[in-house]
Design an enzyme around this catalytic site. Structure first.
Site, PDB file in Angstrom:
ATOM      1  N   SER A 158       0.843  -0.766   0.140  1.00  0.00           N
ATOM      2  CA  SER A 158      -0.109  -0.030   0.169  1.00  0.00           C
ATOM      3  C   SER A 158       0.675   1.609   0.317  1.00  0.00           C
ATOM      4  O   SER A 158       2.076   1.241   0.634  1.00  0.00           O
ATOM      5  CB  SER A 158      -1.191  -0.032   1.186  1.00  0.00           C
ATOM      6  N   LYS A 197      -4.349  -6.724   3.528  1.00  0.00           N
ATOM      7  CA  LYS A 197      -4.403  -5.789   2.850  1.00  0.00           C
ATOM      8  C   LYS A 197      -5.636  -5.583   1.958  1.00  0.00           C
ATOM      9  O   LYS A 197      -6.288  -4.465   2.274  1.00  0.00           O
ATOM     10  CB  LYS A 197      -3.851  -6.291   1.169  1.00  0.00           C
ATOM     11  N   HIS A 201      -7.100  -4.083   5.210  1.00  0.00           N
ATOM     12  CA  HIS A 201      -6.640  -2.118   4.469  1.00  0.00           C
ATOM     13  C   HIS A 201      -7.754  -1.028   4.207  1.00  0.00           C
ATOM     14  O   HIS A 201      -7.932  -0.641   4.045  1.00  0.00           O
ATOM     15  CB  HIS A 201      -4.836  -2.183   4.319  1.00  0.00           C
ATOM     16  N   ASN A 202      -7.725  -2.248   2.355  1.00  0.00           N
ATOM     17  CA  ASN A 202      -8.630  -1.221   1.984  1.00  0.00           C
ATOM     18  C   ASN A 202     -10.153  -1.119   2.201  1.00  0.00           C
ATOM     19  O   ASN A 202     -10.954   0.481   1.359  1.00  0.00           O
ATOM     20  CB  ASN A 202      -9.237  -2.003   0.376  1.00  0.00           C
ATOM     21  N   GLU A 223     -10.119   1.947   4.433  1.00  0.00           N
ATOM     22  CA  GLU A 223      -9.762   3.169   3.226  1.00  0.00           C
ATOM     23  C   GLU A 223     -11.278   4.017   2.950  1.00  0.00           C
ATOM     24  O   GLU A 223     -11.053   4.801   2.909  1.00  0.00           O
ATOM     25  CB  GLU A 223      -8.998   2.567   2.561  1.00  0.00           C
TER      26      GLU A 223
HETATM   27  C1  6PG Z   1      -3.597   1.825  -1.461  1.00  0.00           C
HETATM   28  C2  6PG Z   1      -4.409   1.724  -2.393  1.00  0.00           C
HETATM   29  C3  6PG Z   1      -4.620   0.972  -3.523  1.00  0.00           C
HETATM   30  C4  6PG Z   1      -5.920   0.134  -4.041  1.00  0.00           C
HETATM   31  C5  6PG Z   1      -6.765   1.774  -4.949  1.00  0.00           C
HETATM   32  C6  6PG Z   1      -7.671   1.732  -5.418  1.00  0.00           C
HETATM   33  O1  6PG Z   1      -3.402   0.175  -0.269  1.00  0.00           O
HETATM   34  O2  6PG Z   1      -2.313   1.322  -1.850  1.00  0.00           O
HETATM   35  O3  6PG Z   1      -5.570   0.821  -1.189  1.00  0.00           O
HETATM   36  O4  6PG Z   1      -4.122  -0.828  -3.381  1.00  0.00           O
HETATM   37  O5  6PG Z   1      -6.014  -0.143  -5.407  1.00  0.00           O
HETATM   38  O6  6PG Z   1      -7.355   2.832  -3.322  1.00  0.00           O
HETATM   39  O7  6PG Z   1      -9.076   1.588  -4.555  1.00  0.00           O
HETATM   40  P1  6PG Z   1     -10.612   1.289  -5.799  1.00  0.00           P
HETATM   41  O8  6PG Z   1     -10.728   1.515  -6.772  1.00  0.00           O
HETATM   42  O9  6PG Z   1     -11.060  -0.055  -4.603  1.00  0.00           O
HETATM   43  O10 6PG Z   1     -11.056   2.870  -5.114  1.00  0.00           O
END
Ligand code: 6PG
Length: 472
Positions: free
Chosen positions: A129, A183, A186-187, A190
């Protein structure tokens, strides 16, 4: 071709390329492969004096690698990963390792580990990430797989990762797909944090009438307090960015339709499968979906009414309350993500150490935030803490900020401004702190219409009642 490169990278688009340069800057020689010859050209050109080798010939690529080989993949998740593996398999030898650094679904990772182990090839799933900047200068790295295999890649991962107080933002997490699972969560977090910030923006823009310059100031200020985080910081920067094509602020010409690649949805799906409540993340995924229904929303706007807007709070008061409400909600979203990881760890035998997860998220990744230091401390105090909301530090913070969260949600509801994730943070908090919930009624209803039985509070056993039988 002499085998002189330490590592191989398949997929040298923006992320792959930057990760390779990061590796080179730490003394490693790396070969890059991409089917797209244009990418290879850019890769070699931008590498400058670094020791890289770029090719579109997979045989040359494999021959350039020192044995036993380590081949990293940074290609889009899904079928492409499988087709790359199929292409690589006949060219690799026993003990070689394939490391998938993309956002693969954890079940795919488990399947690939099993399939490749039959041929004595090793496979690891590693979450990375930090976007382009992170890849180049220090991402957060979430590795999962066999421990002895991790030991072979640990030096390079530790070298290239972000550092917080000298500690690398990478550590061995656990077996199998644990890295990709962490991960994914994590998302999910996010998605939650991004939606929370967007709701704050909606309230500040429509409710407090802040312009972009003021929004920039407010988020800069937020970033100096307990909300300090990468996502708050970039939000502040977004509001000060001018458009290159018009005289507008860029934010005002970006279409309000959120897209997604699926990792937030996967988090919700897995949480449902495991029976772990993560309502804030669910709401964040749902809000992205709702935002995508742009035409439907525009048509509905002409038909459906809301309340007459009447914001009782003055601007400064709203900003102060919002800061508290956001802090409250952010604790809730991290709490949900961490609780999901604990459940997944039990279910899939990942043996995750929650303090380690919080530790490697403190730097490099998208959800890095000062709060993660507190989360790490909470798990260091109590490694099996079920929910960070009941840790002494966080309980105090929640008790202090909950009234602001209520005020802000009330303001949203009264004025017809959707605050789905903030609302869900309060509902989660109120449900979790209720020793009694009205689920006795649900059990009664289930037993009434379906004879599903129920348990009692006053005696042991399983009971069923003939509900419509006449009682004396
Ligand atoms: C990271 C991000 C990355 C992710 C984008 C887009 O940790 O660097 O989480 O892995 O791909 O943020 O995610 P979405 O297209 O689902 O918003």
């Amino acid at each position: 071709m002499e085998a002189q490169y330490d590592y191989g990278m398949i997929g040298i688009g923006t992320m792959g390329r930057n990760l390779v340069y990061n590796m080179c800057d730490h003394g490693f020689a790396v070969a890059g492969f991409d089917k797209d010859t244009k990418q290879v050209e850019v890769f070699v050109k931008e590498a400058d004096k670094r020791k890289v080798f770029g090719t579109s010939n997979v045989n040359d690529f494999i021959q350039a690698l020192k044995s036993p080989r380590v081949v990293m993949l940074l290609v889009p998740a899904g079928a492409i990963v499988d087709s790359v593996i199929q292409e690589l398999k006949p060219l690799l030898s026993e003990q070689d390792i394939i490391v998938d650094c993309g956002n693969s679904h954890f079940t795919d990772t488990d399947r690939r580990i099993a399939e490749l182990s039959k041929e004595n090839l090793h496979f690891m799933g590693i979450g990375i990430s930090g976007g382009e900047e992170g890849a180049r200068y220090g991402p957060s790295i979430m590795p999962g797989g066999a421990k002895e295999i991790y030991a072979r890649v640990a030096p390079v991962l530790e070298a290239i990762s972000a550092k917080v107080n000298g500690e690398p933002c990478v550590t061995y997490l656990g077996p199998g797909s644990s890295g990709h699972y962490v991960k994914m969560v994590h998302n999910g977090i996010e998605y939650g944090v991004m939606q929370l910030i967007s709701e704050a923006y909606h309230l500040l823009k429509e409710g407090a009438g802040l312009n972009n310059a003021e929004l920039h100031q407010v988020f800069c200020k937020f970033n100096e307090g307990p909300l300090q985080s990468f996502l708050i910081e970039i939000t502040a920067n977004i509001f000060s960015r001018k458009d290159d094509l018009t005289a507008n602020h860029l934010i005002d010409v970006i279409a309000d339709k959120a897209q997604q690649k699926g990792t937030g949805k996967w988090t919700s799906q897995s949480a449902m499968d495991l029976g772990t409540p993560i309502p804030l993340i669910d709401a964040a995924v749902t809000m992205r979906e709702l935002s995508a229904l742009k035409e439907e929303r525009e048509a509905a706007e002409l038909k459906l009414t809301g309340p007459a807007q009447n914001f009782k709070m003055i601007k400064d008061e709203m900003i102060l309350e919002l800061e508290q409400a956001l802090y409250f909600s952010m604790i809730a979203v991290y709490a949900q993500g961490m609780a999901l990881l604990q459940q997944a760890s039990k279910e899939f035998e990942y043996n995750l150490i929650s303090a380690d997860v919080a530790s490697i998220w403190r730097g490099g990744c998208i959800i890095r935030a000062t709060m993660l230091e507190n989360i790490r401390s909470a798990y260091m105090r109590q490694p099996s803490l079920q929910n960070i909301m009941v840790d002494d530090f966080f309980a105090k913070q929640l008790n202090k900020t909950q009234s602001s969260a209520r005020k802000i949600v009330q303001t949203g509801v009264e004025n017809g401004i959707p605050v789905a994730t903030m609302m869900s943070a309060i509902a989660y908090y109120d449900s979790y702190r209720h020793g009694w919930l009205p689920a006795n009624l649900i059990q009664a209803q289930r037993d009434y219409f379906g004879a599903h039985t129920y348990q009692r509070t006053d005696r042991k056993g399983i009971f069923h009642t003939h509900w419509d039988q006449k009682q004396a």
